[in-house]
Each structure stands twice: as structure tokens, then as C-alpha cells.
Write an enzyme that holds these catalytic residues in place. Structure first.
Site, PDB file in Angstrom:
ATOM      1  N   ARG A  91       0.920  -1.320  -0.253  1.00 32.95           N
ATOM      2  CA  ARG A  91      -0.098  -0.016   0.158  1.00 32.95           C
ATOM      3  C   ARG A  91       0.936   1.321   0.049  1.00 32.95           C
ATOM      4  O   ARG A  91       0.474   2.411  -0.706  1.00 32.95           O
ATOM      5  CB  ARG A  91      -0.891   0.054   1.181  1.00 32.95           C
ATOM      6  CG  ARG A  91      -2.128   1.135   1.198  1.00 32.95           C
ATOM      7  CD  ARG A  91      -3.032   0.912   2.221  1.00 32.95           C
ATOM      8  NE  ARG A  91      -2.240   1.482   3.364  1.00 32.95           N
ATOM      9  CZ  ARG A  91      -2.981   1.961   4.389  1.00 32.95           C
ATOM     10  NH1 ARG A  91      -4.395   1.808   4.663  1.00 32.95           N
ATOM     11  NH2 ARG A  91      -2.471   2.158   5.680  1.00 32.95           N
ATOM     12  N   HIS A 214     -15.257   3.014   1.344  1.00 28.58           N
ATOM     13  CA  HIS A 214     -13.888   2.415   1.110  1.00 28.58           C
ATOM     14  C   HIS A 214     -13.803   1.147   2.020  1.00 28.58           C
ATOM     15  O   HIS A 214     -13.503  -0.004   1.702  1.00 28.58           O
ATOM     16  CB  HIS A 214     -12.903   3.143   1.459  1.00 28.58           C
ATOM     17  CG  HIS A 214     -11.385   2.614   1.109  1.00 28.58           C
ATOM     18  ND1 HIS A 214     -10.604   2.002   2.301  1.00 28.58           N
ATOM     19  CD2 HIS A 214     -10.745   2.420   0.147  1.00 28.58           C
ATOM     20  CE1 HIS A 214      -9.685   1.264   1.579  1.00 28.58           C
ATOM     21  NE2 HIS A 214      -9.668   1.726   0.240  1.00 28.58           N
ATOM     22  N   GLU A 244     -10.843  -7.752   3.919  1.00 27.06           N
ATOM     23  CA  GLU A 244      -9.856  -8.445   3.188  1.00 27.06           C
ATOM     24  C   GLU A 244      -8.579  -8.724   3.982  1.00 27.06           C
ATOM     25  O   GLU A 244      -7.930  -9.611   3.483  1.00 27.06           O
ATOM     26  CB  GLU A 244      -9.254  -7.263   2.047  1.00 27.06           C
ATOM     27  CG  GLU A 244      -8.163  -7.566   1.144  1.00 27.06           C
ATOM     28  CD  GLU A 244      -7.663  -6.597   0.138  1.00 27.06           C
ATOM     29  OE1 GLU A 244      -8.316  -5.523   0.292  1.00 27.06           O
ATOM     30  OE2 GLU A 244      -6.878  -6.606  -0.624  1.00 27.06           O
ATOM     31  N   HIS A 278     -13.857  -8.638  -1.868  1.00 27.97           N
ATOM     32  CA  HIS A 278     -13.000  -9.545  -1.333  1.00 27.97           C
ATOM     33  C   HIS A 278     -13.712 -10.347  -0.319  1.00 27.97           C
ATOM     34  O   HIS A 278     -14.208 -11.621  -0.506  1.00 27.97           O
ATOM     35  CB  HIS A 278     -11.888  -9.072  -0.517  1.00 27.97           C
ATOM     36  CG  HIS A 278     -10.999  -8.044  -1.336  1.00 27.97           C
ATOM     37  ND1 HIS A 278     -10.635  -8.405  -2.194  1.00 27.97           N
ATOM     38  CD2 HIS A 278     -10.749  -6.707  -1.058  1.00 27.97           C
ATOM     39  CE1 HIS A 278     -10.010  -7.444  -3.080  1.00 27.97           C
ATOM     40  NE2 HIS A 278     -10.233  -6.180  -2.439  1.00 27.97           N
ATOM     41  N   ASP A 329      -9.283  -5.672  -9.669  1.00 24.06           N
ATOM     42  CA  ASP A 329      -8.942  -4.701  -8.628  1.00 24.06           C
ATOM     43  C   ASP A 329      -7.146  -4.071  -8.716  1.00 24.06           C
ATOM     44  O   ASP A 329      -7.203  -2.903  -9.441  1.00 24.06           O
ATOM     45  CB  ASP A 329      -8.763  -5.783  -7.257  1.00 24.06           C
ATOM     46  CG  ASP A 329      -8.468  -5.058  -5.972  1.00 24.06           C
ATOM     47  OD1 ASP A 329      -8.431  -3.919  -5.967  1.00 24.06           O
ATOM     48  OD2 ASP A 329      -8.447  -5.772  -4.909  1.00 24.06           O
TER      49      ASP A 329
END
Ligand SMILES: [Zn+2]
Length: 455
Positions: A91, A214, A244, A278, A329
Site C-alpha cells: 500500500r 472504502h 480483506e 473480497h 482490482d
């Protein structure tokens, strides 16, 4: 309007367990007006003559829907995948790219990314979009400039888009403020998010606006209902990243004394217009809540694999009542054939048994399931009245030669897609995008935002 006709060597028609040979498909003004299997080489009903029907050698499928995309992640392909670490270290790299994008560079990157999707047979994308504002979080002159860039990118790539405008307010489930690159994602609170999204009304027929939460990390519990209410009033799809990572479950339990799924249920977020993305680590009770509410599940197996997320209980969720869809994704791979077969193959790895999903189940996830999750109920089937999306896969390539048409989802790759028609318009022919030089544009756009400075 004049009719366009195609003659598919094989076509996968609704309610058939396997493809049908020699099917004439006719469209007028972007809609399918006839689907007629031939008998002994002649039309049987609905269509008088073969006329100048365009031959489609191979297997013709309805349009594939990519229900979960973050277009800018395409710039990370191959740059993070061999490293150590996990979702969270990945990330940080993703944020570095996010920091460099502006509406012009994002248009270029998304146009090339969506054109890659078109080449893969994807006729509609769900863009889970949270990169809303300029550096530091100050809005652009048009606060929806980034959304407009994405909608325009899809138009130029020749595919439809559901812009899932994402509410992203906090950095943690405890409500920590957004910092650094995350500040570009935030609108302050859910009411201001709704005001901004209300002002975005793209006139183009290829685009639709939906909403997204989100995750439970990014929208405080007391504001979840504001986002859900907005989607409800609009009759718009609502998507949410869900479980997730086990860390998300742990943090949510610590802060709220319940799982993320339970938290969403308690704030009225679940339902048939909602898609949980997910759902890799749900509890048994979560699976029941999702299924009973008919909340859809969007699986993204190649990303979940790449980020070491884990394998979600796809079969149990489907049996509980959740329709399945598929997304690429993070675009480590853009190939819905790979996503579809991974749903079955990952289940085999988990259970050490074969045969959880039929070829028709996988087709449904890639077509009707995805289109429904994105609010396009009139797409995803080769049926009269549906949008004329035709995706043809060759059955004579090195990968597909000798494969029976029913086995396509276990053999074909995106590279075997030869022809793509979206809303009656040819976008890909002979494996080439008709208006975008996809490799060249991807290279240029990615150099711009993820090039030498970072490597
Ligand atoms: Zn995502």
C-alpha cells in the site's frame, strides 16, 4: 437504423449448459434484436437471411464485467510483486503513485488501462474511485475533475463505466485523521462527500455513478448510513471493501465489539444493491448475514493472491445467497478468464476437492453477476433486448486449440480474445484495439507516474 449481424461459430446463450454452434446475432442501435441458432446452416426464426453477417470464428460470449478496479494500480504491475512484505507494504508503494497523478495524467493512464481491459473482453468496468482531490487534499477547481477524467477515459477506450465514488474519511477504524497521500481521498465528512457526488452528473450514456464505502477503516460507523442512504435514494449500486485482511476484523472488533460485516448490517448497509469486495475473512455468522441480505460478493482472486490476503469461502457465500462477481482490482493481471477459474481452483486448494463451480457459474460471475453489481441489469446475456456486447475468444490459438467450447473458462486467456463489440460498436478486431495503441500508451502513461524517480 440498419441492423448489424454476426454469425458466431459458437455462442454461449442464457440457460444453456454449454455453447451453441452457428448462432446468428443481430443488433440495432446497440441492442440485440435477434439471436437465432441455425439449423443445417440456415436461420430458423427471427432472422430472414444471413446476408452480410460478420463471421466470428471461435466462442462468442456476452460482455465481461470487471466489477472492481482501481485504474491507477496498473502503474504498479511488476514493480512491487517480487518484494517481501504484505498488503500494507504494498500500500505504501501504491500511495507513492497516487501522489503523482493529476486529472491529465490520470486520463492518460486510465484510458490505456481501460483499453487493456477492452482487449481482454471487458465491456464494463466498476471503478472504485477515491483519488478525488489535489495534493494535500485541496479540491480541484472542478471537485469532480478526477471522476470526469475516468469517465472520459472509459469513453475513449470504448467501454462502459460505473464510477463508484468512494467515501474515504479516516485512516483507521478508531477515526484517526487522513495523513500524507491519503489527504487526497477525503471530503471531510459523509455529507460533504454526498454534496460533491451530487454535483457529478455525466451525461454520457456509457457512464453511471454509484457509491462506495472504502472500508470500515475509512468511514466512521455513525456516517455509514449517510452513504448507504445516498445510494438508496439514487437506486445506485453501493460497494464496500470488506474483511480483506484479518487486521481489519481485529481492529473493528476492538473498536466496535463486532465484525465489519455485523457493523455494516447494524447500520443498514447490506442489501441486494450492495457488493462486498473480497470478503476473504468472514465468520460463519458474517456469511449468513451477507447471504440473507442478498449482498453480492466481488472476488478478486489474482489480487488476493498477489497481496497474500488469503482465500475467501466463495462456495459457502454463494450457497448462503450472495451472487458472485469478479474484479481485477489492482490489475496485477487483467484477465477475467483467470479470475473466473481461480474462483474454482482456489476453492480446490482450500478444500482439496474438485468441482465446486460449474462453467455456467463462472460465466455468470464474469457476465451477469458483474453487470448487475454495477447497475447494468440489461447487459451480460446474449439475449434479445440486452445490450449488444459480444466478446469472441479464439479456439485455435496455442492455448485453446483442441479445447471444447465449454472448457473455455479453464483454458483461454485474455490474449485469446479476438473481437469485442460494446453496445453494438466494434472496439477490438483481430486482437487489436481499433483506436488505442495499448502497449505504447501504457508504457508512456506509467513512465510518467511511476518511472525512473521511484525505481
Ligand atoms: Zn480494491
Amino acid at each position: 437504423m440498419t441492423a448489424t449481424r454476426w454469425l458466431a461459430e459458437y455462442a454461449w446463450l442464457p440457460d444453456y449448459a454449454e455453447p451453441t454452434p452457428d448462432v446468428l446475432i443481430e443488433a440495432v442501435d446497440g441492442r440485440i434484436t435477434a439471436v437465432a441458432p441455425l439449423t443445417a446452416g440456415r436461420p430458423t426464426a427471427g432472422v430472414e437471411v444471413l446476408g452480410d453477417a460478420v463471421r466470428l470464428p471461435g466462442l462468442t460470449l456476452p460482455g465481461l464485467a470487471n466489477a472492481h478496479s482501481h485504474a491507477f494500480h496498473r502503474a504498479l504491475r511488476g514493480r512491487t510483486h517480487s518484494g517481501r512484505g504484505d498488503f500494507w507494504t504494498w500500500r505504501d508503494r501504491m500511495y507513492a503513485v497516487a501522489q503523482r497523478l493529476d486529472p491529465d495524467s490520470y486520463l492518460a493512464l486510465a484510458r490505456a488501462t481501460y483499453a487493456e481491459m477492452a482487449l481482454a473482453g471487458i465491456t464494463c468496468v466498476g471503478e472504485f474511485h477515491y483519488l478525488h482531490h489535489g495534493p494535500g487534499g485541496s479540491p480541484y477547481e472542478d471537485p469532480n475533475a478526477m471522476s470526469a477524467a475516468l469517465v472520459e477515459a472509459a469513453a475513449q477506450a470504448g467501454i462502459r463505466i460505473t464510477l463508484l465514488d468512494t467515501c474515504y474519511l479516516t485512516a483507521t477504524v478508531d477515526g484517526d485523521p487522513l495523513v500524507g497521500p491519503q489527504r487526497r481521498f477525503g471530503d471531510g465528512d459523509a455529507l460533504r462527500w454526498a454534496d460533491r457526488v451530487d454535483a457529478f452528473t455525466p451525461a454520457a450514456g456509457h457512464a453511471r455513478v454509484g457509491a462506495a464505502i472504502h472500508s470500515v477503516r475509512a468511514v466512521p460507523a455513525e456516517q455509514l448510513a449517510t452513504v448507504a442512504g445516498w445510494a438508496d435514494r439514487r437506486g445506485a449500486p453501493l460497494h464496500v471493501h470488506l474483511s480483506e485482511q484479518p487486521a481489519e476484523n481485529d481492529a473493528c472488533r476492538a473498536a466496535h465489539g463486532r465484525t465489519p460485516t455485523r457493523l455494516l448490517a447494524d447500520h443498514g448497509v447490506l442489501g441486494p444493491d450492495v457488493t462486498a469486495v473480497h470478503a476473504t475473512h468472514p465468520t460463519g455468522a458474517d456469511v449468513a448475514l451477507l447471504g440473507e441480505s442478498r449482498t453480492g460478493i466481488c472476488l478478486c482472486p489474482t489480487t488476493e493472491r498477489d497481496l497474500a490476503d488469503g482465500i475467501g469461502p466463495a462456495r459457502r457465500m454463494a450457497e448462503a445467497g450472495s451472487p458472485l462477481s469478479l474484479g481485477s482490482d489492482s490489475h496485477a493481471v487483467v484477465d477475467l478468464f483467470e479470475e473466473a477459474r481461480a474462483v474454482e481452483l482456489d476453492e480446490r486448494l482450500r478444500t482439496r476437492r474438485r468441482g465446486h463451480f460449474t462453467a455456467v457459474d463462472l460465466l455468470a460471475a464474469a457476465t451477469t453477476g458483474g453487470h448487475a453489481a454495477l447497475g447494468w441489469a440489461d447487459a451480460g446475456r446474449l439475449a434479445v433486448g440486452d445490450r449488444a456486447d459480444l466478446v469472441t475468444v479464439r479456439l485455435d490459438t496455442a492455448r485453446t486449440a483442441g479445447v471444447p467450447p465449454v472448457g473455455a473458462f479453464f483454458a483461454a486467456t485474455a490474449a485469446d480474445v479476438s473481437s469485442v463489440v460494446v453496445d453494438g460498436r466494434q472496439v477490438v478486431r483481430d486482437g487489436r484495439h481499433l483506436t488505442v495503441d495499448v502497449p505504447r500508451e501504457l508504457h508512456a502513461a506509467i513512465e510518467e507516474v511511476a518511472g525512473a524517480r521511484e525505481e
